[in-house]
Design a protein around this motif. Sequence first.
Motif, short mmCIF file in Angstrom:
data_model
loop_
_atom_site.label_atom_id
_atom_site.label_comp_id
_atom_site.label_asym_id
_atom_site.label_seq_id
_atom_site.Cartn_x
_atom_site.Cartn_y
_atom_site.Cartn_z
N ARG A 1 0.62 -4.29 4.43
CA ARG A 1 0.09 -3.78 5.99
C ARG A 1 -0.82 -2.50 5.64
NH1 ARG A 1 5.67 -5.24 6.94
NH2 ARG A 1 5.91 -6.97 8.65
N SER A 2 -0.59 -1.67 4.87
CA SER A 2 -1.38 -0.58 4.72
C SER A 2 -2.69 -0.94 4.05
CB SER A 2 -0.57 0.49 3.35
OG SER A 2 -1.21 1.54 3.08
N VAL A 3 -2.75 -1.79 3.37
CA VAL A 3 -4.27 -2.22 2.88
C VAL A 3 -4.88 -2.72 4.11
CG1 VAL A 3 -5.45 -4.10 1.53
CG2 VAL A 3 -3.36 -2.75 0.58
N SER B 1 -4.81 -2.09 7.10
CA SER B 1 -4.92 -0.71 7.90
C SER B 1 -6.11 0.03 7.55
CB SER B 1 -3.66 0.06 8.16
OG SER B 1 -3.89 1.14 8.91
N ASP B 2 -6.17 0.20 6.33
CA ASP B 2 -7.31 0.95 5.61
C ASP B 2 -8.27 0.08 5.59
OD1 ASP B 2 -5.48 2.80 4.68
OD2 ASP B 2 -4.95 1.79 2.65
N LEU B 3 -8.40 -1.33 5.62
CA LEU B 3 -9.72 -1.89 5.91
C LEU B 3 -9.96 -2.19 7.49
CD1 LEU B 3 -8.59 -5.36 3.55
CD2 LEU B 3 -10.34 -3.49 3.14
N GLY B 4 -9.40 -1.40 8.17
CA GLY B 4 -9.78 -1.36 9.54
C GLY B 4 -8.99 -2.52 10.64
N TYR B 5 -7.98 -2.83 10.13
CA TYR B 5 -7.11 -3.91 11.03
C TYR B 5 -5.65 -3.39 11.01
CZ TYR B 5 -10.99 -6.82 9.37
OH TYR B 5 -12.24 -7.14 9.24
N PRO B 6 -5.43 -2.33 11.73
CA PRO B 6 -4.18 -1.62 11.71
C PRO B 6 -3.00 -2.47 12.43
CG PRO B 6 -5.45 -0.58 13.44
CD PRO B 6 -6.41 -1.20 12.63
N GLY C 1 -9.86 -6.65 -0.68
CA GLY C 1 -9.25 -5.51 -0.82
C GLY C 1 -7.73 -5.78 -0.90
N GLU D 1 -5.20 -4.45 -4.52
CA GLU D 1 -3.94 -3.65 -4.53
C GLU D 1 -2.88 -4.26 -5.10
OE1 GLU D 1 -3.62 -0.36 -3.66
OE2 GLU D 1 -5.84 -0.03 -3.64
#
Length: 324
Positions: free
Chosen positions: A71-73, A75-80, A128, A132
């Motif tokens: 989920r964090s990844v 969100s970082d990619l622009g999809y929170p 992405g 991770e």
Amino acid sequence: MKDISLVRFLPMVPRVPFIKVRMIAAVLSVLAIIASVVLFSTKGLNYGIDFTGGTVIELDTGADPDMDLIRSVMSDLGYPGATVQGIEPAAGQPNPHNYVRVGIPLQSEEGEAGAQAQQLAMVAVTEGLEAEIGAFEIRNQESVGSQVSGELRQKGLMAVGIALLLVLAYIWFRFEWQFGLGAVMALFHDVILTIGVFSLTQIEFNLSIIAAILTIVGYSLNDTVIVYDRIRENLRKFKKMPLPEVLNVSINDTLSRTIITSLTTLLALLALYILGGSGLRGFAFAMIWGVFVGTYSSIFVASPLLLLLKLKRGANTGGEVATF
């Protein structure tokens, strides 16, 4: 053996003054409806891929996945608000770990440019995630276009609307028009508050939530019909009793049944919420909320509305004008 059933702990003849506090309940309901409308207008709903379109990929990470990291990844990619769900493998599968479903929202409308944008988004997400969480296998991939998602959204809204209209027709046929209108207004109350709580919590709103809303309509209606049936029976039985008192007696007569039914339903839903996994959590949450709001509306909304609608003792309720 000692009897420890719930009925033993409830009064044999409860006389809770529900009708006396109807104005307080009415204010609370109106405020809740206004808050729900404001939330929906400002925050909206967190629509799932079913209603927005996009791509869902199912990943096999080769080990128990770190859902928070994924989920964090995203969100970082622009999809929170992207969908991230764990899926337990079917019985007999050699892999003991869960798979993961990841939803990538639709990037643009359909067409060649839209397909390219969606493909680029999927490449960015897979690269992405791989950076991770390590290498993984894409077991399945599903896409929902904007046209299909729009049709699903329209049909979901239509299903709820048709259900409410059929409820109005059924109650009107079985009782009188005041009962039908009161039941439908109570169901509108339940649906609006359910949409409001999903707007507040931003839990993903997908087709399973539409199914939950329709189930809430059925549950709330069943509870309301039980109360209405007792009201009609008591209107015939107590021909000189004022209508507010008849309503209060009828609600109290069915109170034990309402509490027991709600509690047993909640036990099953809590088990589903806790043990059902993330895929069923939204549905279970909607149903738990629906049990509370449906029970509340059958007591504090549907019944007091009969006073506002000027219910009279007609052919189906005793043949005399009710005293207010």
